[in-house]
Scaffold this motif. Structure first.
Motif, short mmCIF file in Angstrom:
data_model
loop_
_atom_site.label_atom_id
_atom_site.label_comp_id
_atom_site.label_asym_id
_atom_site.label_seq_id
_atom_site.Cartn_x
_atom_site.Cartn_y
_atom_site.Cartn_z
N LYS B 107 5.47 34.01 5.09
CA LYS B 107 4.36 33.10 4.76
C LYS B 107 4.83 31.80 4.11
CE LYS B 107 0.89 35.57 6.22
NZ LYS B 107 0.68 35.33 7.66
N ASN B 108 6.09 31.76 3.72
CA ASN B 108 6.62 30.52 3.15
C ASN B 108 7.24 29.60 4.19
OD1 ASN B 108 5.89 30.80 0.44
ND2 ASN B 108 7.61 32.22 0.08
N VAL B 109 7.08 29.97 5.45
CA VAL B 109 7.68 29.16 6.53
C VAL B 109 6.59 28.79 7.54
CG1 VAL B 109 9.44 29.10 8.34
CG2 VAL B 109 9.86 30.43 6.26
N PHE B 110 6.54 27.52 7.88
CA PHE B 110 5.62 27.07 8.93
C PHE B 110 6.42 26.26 9.94
CE2 PHE B 110 2.59 24.48 11.14
CZ PHE B 110 1.43 25.22 11.19
N ILE B 111 6.47 26.77 11.17
CA ILE B 111 7.27 26.10 12.21
C ILE B 111 6.35 25.57 13.29
CG2 ILE B 111 9.09 26.38 13.93
CD1 ILE B 111 10.14 28.75 12.23
N ARG B 112 6.56 24.33 13.66
CA ARG B 112 5.72 23.75 14.69
C ARG B 112 6.58 22.99 15.71
NH1 ARG B 112 0.17 22.89 15.62
NH2 ARG B 112 0.07 21.47 17.37
N SER B 113 6.37 23.28 16.99
CA SER B 113 7.08 22.58 18.05
C SER B 113 6.23 21.42 18.54
CB SER B 113 7.32 23.52 19.23
OG SER B 113 7.77 24.78 18.78
N MET B 114 6.89 20.34 18.89
CA MET B 114 6.17 19.17 19.42
C MET B 114 6.93 18.59 20.59
SD MET B 114 5.67 17.23 15.81
CE MET B 114 4.03 16.60 15.61
N ALA B 115 6.20 18.13 21.58
CA ALA B 115 6.85 17.45 22.70
C ALA B 115 6.86 15.95 22.44
CB ALA B 115 6.11 17.77 24.00
N THR B 116 7.81 15.24 23.05
CA THR B 116 7.91 13.80 22.79
C THR B 116 6.74 13.01 23.40
OG1 THR B 116 9.28 13.53 24.76
CG2 THR B 116 10.42 13.78 22.66
N ARG B 117 6.16 13.52 24.48
CA ARG B 117 5.04 12.85 25.14
C ARG B 117 5.26 11.35 25.33
NH1 ARG B 117 -0.56 15.50 22.85
NH2 ARG B 117 0.07 17.64 23.07
N HIS B 118 6.37 10.96 25.82
CA HIS B 118 6.64 9.54 26.13
C HIS B 118 6.69 8.64 24.92
CE1 HIS B 118 5.98 11.28 29.90
NE2 HIS B 118 4.66 11.33 29.79
N ASN B 119 6.94 9.20 23.76
CA ASN B 119 7.19 8.35 22.61
C ASN B 119 8.42 7.50 22.94
OD1 ASN B 119 9.08 8.17 19.99
ND2 ASN B 119 6.96 7.96 19.38
N HIS B 120 8.34 6.20 22.69
CA HIS B 120 9.40 5.33 23.22
C HIS B 120 10.72 5.46 22.47
CE1 HIS B 120 7.50 2.98 20.10
NE2 HIS B 120 8.50 2.14 20.10
N LYS B 121 10.72 6.18 21.34
CA LYS B 121 11.99 6.37 20.64
C LYS B 121 12.53 7.78 20.79
CE LYS B 121 11.78 2.67 17.35
NZ LYS B 121 10.99 2.27 16.19
N GLY B 122 11.88 8.59 21.57
CA GLY B 122 12.36 9.95 21.77
C GLY B 122 11.98 10.88 20.63
N LEU B 123 11.08 10.43 19.75
CA LEU B 123 10.56 11.34 18.71
C LEU B 123 9.17 11.79 19.18
CD1 LEU B 123 11.64 9.30 15.56
CD2 LEU B 123 12.74 11.32 16.51
N SER B 124 8.27 12.05 18.22
CA SER B 124 6.88 12.30 18.59
C SER B 124 6.08 11.24 17.85
CB SER B 124 6.46 13.70 18.15
OG SER B 124 5.05 13.74 17.97
N SER B 125 5.07 10.70 18.49
CA SER B 125 4.27 9.66 17.82
C SER B 125 3.55 10.23 16.60
CB SER B 125 3.25 9.07 18.78
OG SER B 125 3.93 8.57 19.91
N ALA B 126 3.41 11.54 16.55
CA ALA B 126 2.70 12.17 15.44
C ALA B 126 3.65 12.60 14.32
CB ALA B 126 1.95 13.39 15.94
N LEU B 127 4.94 12.32 14.49
CA LEU B 127 5.93 12.90 13.57
C LEU B 127 5.68 12.56 12.10
CD1 LEU B 127 8.48 14.58 13.32
CD2 LEU B 127 9.81 12.48 13.55
N HIS B 128 5.57 11.29 11.82
CA HIS B 128 5.39 10.88 10.43
C HIS B 128 4.10 11.45 9.84
CE1 HIS B 128 5.79 8.38 6.88
NE2 HIS B 128 4.54 8.01 7.04
N ASP B 129 3.04 11.41 10.62
CA ASP B 129 1.75 11.93 10.16
C ASP B 129 1.80 13.45 9.96
OD1 ASP B 129 0.76 9.39 10.24
OD2 ASP B 129 -0.22 9.62 12.18
N ALA B 130 2.51 14.13 10.83
CA ALA B 130 2.63 15.59 10.69
C ALA B 130 3.42 15.94 9.43
CB ALA B 130 3.29 16.19 11.93
N MET B 131 4.41 15.09 9.09
CA MET B 131 5.15 15.32 7.84
C MET B 131 4.23 15.15 6.65
SD MET B 131 9.01 13.81 8.08
CE MET B 131 8.93 12.42 9.19
N THR B 132 3.34 14.18 6.72
CA THR B 132 2.35 13.98 5.66
C THR B 132 1.53 15.25 5.48
OG1 THR B 132 2.19 11.64 6.23
CG2 THR B 132 0.38 12.56 4.95
N ALA B 133 1.09 15.83 6.59
CA ALA B 133 0.28 17.04 6.52
C ALA B 133 1.06 18.21 5.92
CB ALA B 133 -0.23 17.41 7.92
#
Ligand SMILES: Nc1nc2c(ncn2[C@@H]2O[C@H](COP(=O)(O)OP(=O)(O)OP(=O)(O)O)[C@@H](O)[C@H]2O)c(=O)[nH]1
Ligand SMILES: [Mg+2]
Lengths: 133, 303
Positions: B107-133
């Motif tokens: 319960k102390n671990v939360f793992i989430r996979s994300m696809a790049t979905r054409h993010n132009h830098k090869g990350l995910s466009s939601a990455l920073h926001d997901a870190m906020t969450a």
């Protein structure tokens, strides 16, 4: 707003170690433009449900060849209910006797695909029935 | 449930709501992005760590080991593991999680996979926001695994408190080629798979090439993992003490804002590029009535 994507989890509950079918389904869904996770073999129902929660998938495919499908599927579906997971499209595959199919559907599993079902049939079933979030 | 209700439940540590909210962020749902405003004030506690490196060096396996180290101390871990979307059909196989699944029921671990979905830098466009969450959810440590295509290396170092580049001994001679640009944007170089032959040589070669700390580990055997984790925490503490951390965190926000503006520009541009006028100009090019430079110049005034 970006285009929504169908996200699917292909899971293998139980003890059988044959996952060629599960892997083929995973690949077909990916090639149809979906985002796909595969759990690997021998996963417990708890494990599968927790993965579905954390990954917030739209579709859950359960593959079972061991013969223990009734109890395993029951456990997965009741755990999903217990955890208040809603809107998930569940389908099953594997060796499942015809007599069991109505009971499986009663658990909330929408469709059962016997071995040898064309992959395109599974893909179009999902594309038609999945609710994208 | 509305995004606003989801954020309230995230603050109450509800995993289902966190997971759903991240999906909305991946879809760049405008209401969800707005609702992030409720989470920002609750962030800042989590250490954000980036893990990058070429395909197959063992990033996910290393993460699996590092999660063990963090949870030993009863801390909460969040993981965002990015995998590439196919440019051809848009589908993705999210394969990182399978290496870390021994932690799924913790319960102390939360793992989430994300696809790049054409993010132009090869990350995910939601990455920073997901870190906020994840930060607002109460994670003490957040790990990000990137796809390791080179250009995402700089991008991830800008979005995290510290980042490490993972390599493996079978790279051997190829270390030299990596030198141009790759190694210096991160804080730490990790050579994984030191259980393989020739790893001593590989480590020595790498140490000669860089001023960054280099550490050899084996994720398969669990060798040197606790040393690595200690090293990470040491580096983090030093950053905090010297106030470099504040500087980096300000820059993270700046990088995230820039990233979002770039995406808006790009999507506006893609709209512009679909305009019929563009095709008319191209037709003139084919008829040899105009040259590419003239067309570029004319179109640039309409941007
Ligand atoms: N010998 C050895 N093999 C390892 C070690 N760590 C990982 N591997 C193997 O390397 C392969 C790739 O491991 P992953 O952890 O998936 O690597 P990755 O960098 O996350 O891969 P991508 O996400 O696809 O880029 C697997 O077959 C692992 O079993 C290690 O320390 N020693
Ligand atoms: Mg990986």
């Amino acid at each position: 707003m970006q285009a929504k994507k169908i996200k699917a989890l292909i899971a293998k509950p139980g003890l059988d170690g044959h996952d060629r079918g599960a892997i083929a389904v995973s690949q077909a869904l990916r090639d149809a433009g979906m985002e796909v996770l595969y759990t690997g073999i021998r996963q417990t129902p708890q494990h599968i449900v927790e993965t579905a929660i954390q990954e917030d998938v739209d579709v859950l495919g359960l593959s079972c060849l061991s013969g223990a499908h009734m109890s395993l599927f029951k456990e997965v579906t009741s755990l999903l209910k217990k955890n208040k997971v809603k809107g998930l499209l569940i389908f099953a595959g594997g060796i499942i006797p015809d007599d069991d199919i109505p009971k499986i559907k009663k658990m909330g599993i929408k469709q059962v695909f016997p071995p040898g079902s064309p992959l395109s049939e599974i893909v179009s079933f999902i594309q038609k029935s999945a609710q994208k979030k | 449930m509305t995004p606003k209700q989801l954020t309230q439940k995230i603050l109450k540590k509800d995993r289902l709501s966190l997971a759903r909210f991240i999906t909305l962020l991946e879809n760049r749902d405008t209401k969800a992005i707005e609702a992030l405003g409720d989470l920002y004030p609750k962030t800042g506690k989590a250490i954000r760590i980036g893990i990058t490196g070429p395909q197959g060096v063992g990033k996910s396996s290393l993460l699996n080991q590092l999660i063990k180290e963090v949870t030993k101390q009863k801390k909460k871990v969040g993981v965002l593991a990015i995998d590439p979307s196919s440019a051809l059909h848009g589908g993705a196989f999210l394969g990182d999680r399978i290496r870390m699944q021994s932690h799924t029921l913790n319960k102390n671990v939360f793992i989430r996979s994300m696809a790049t979905r054409h993010n132009h830098k090869g990350l995910s466009s939601a990455l920073h926001d997901a870190m906020t969450a994840l930060d607002a959810f109460g994670c003490d440590v957040i790990f990000i695994e990137t796809i390791g295509i080179g250009q995402d290396e700089i991008a991830i170092s800008q979005l995290t408190d510290l980042s490490m580049l993972v390599l493996s001994p079978d790279f051997g001679d190829k270390f030299q080629a990596l030198k141009s640009g790759l190694t210096e944007t991160c804080d730490l170089l990790v050579v994984n798979k030191i259980d393989l032959p020739k790893s001593k040589q590989a480590l020595a070669t790498l140490k000669e090439m860089t001023y960054l700390p280099v550490l050899g580990v084996s994720s398969k055997k669990g060798t040197q993992i606790s040393v690595l984790y200690k090293k990470i925490i040491q580096q983090y503490d030093a950053l905090k003490k010297s106030k470099v951390l504040d500087f980096r965190r300000t820059n993270q926000q700046k990088a995230a804002i820039r990233e979002k503006l770039e995406e808006t520009l790009l999507s506006n541009f893609n709209q512009f590029w679909k305009d019929k006028k563009i095709q008319l100009e191209i037709d003139r090019l084919l008829q040899k009535k105009k040259n590419p430079n003239q067309i570029t110049k004319k179109l640039s005034t309409k941007l």
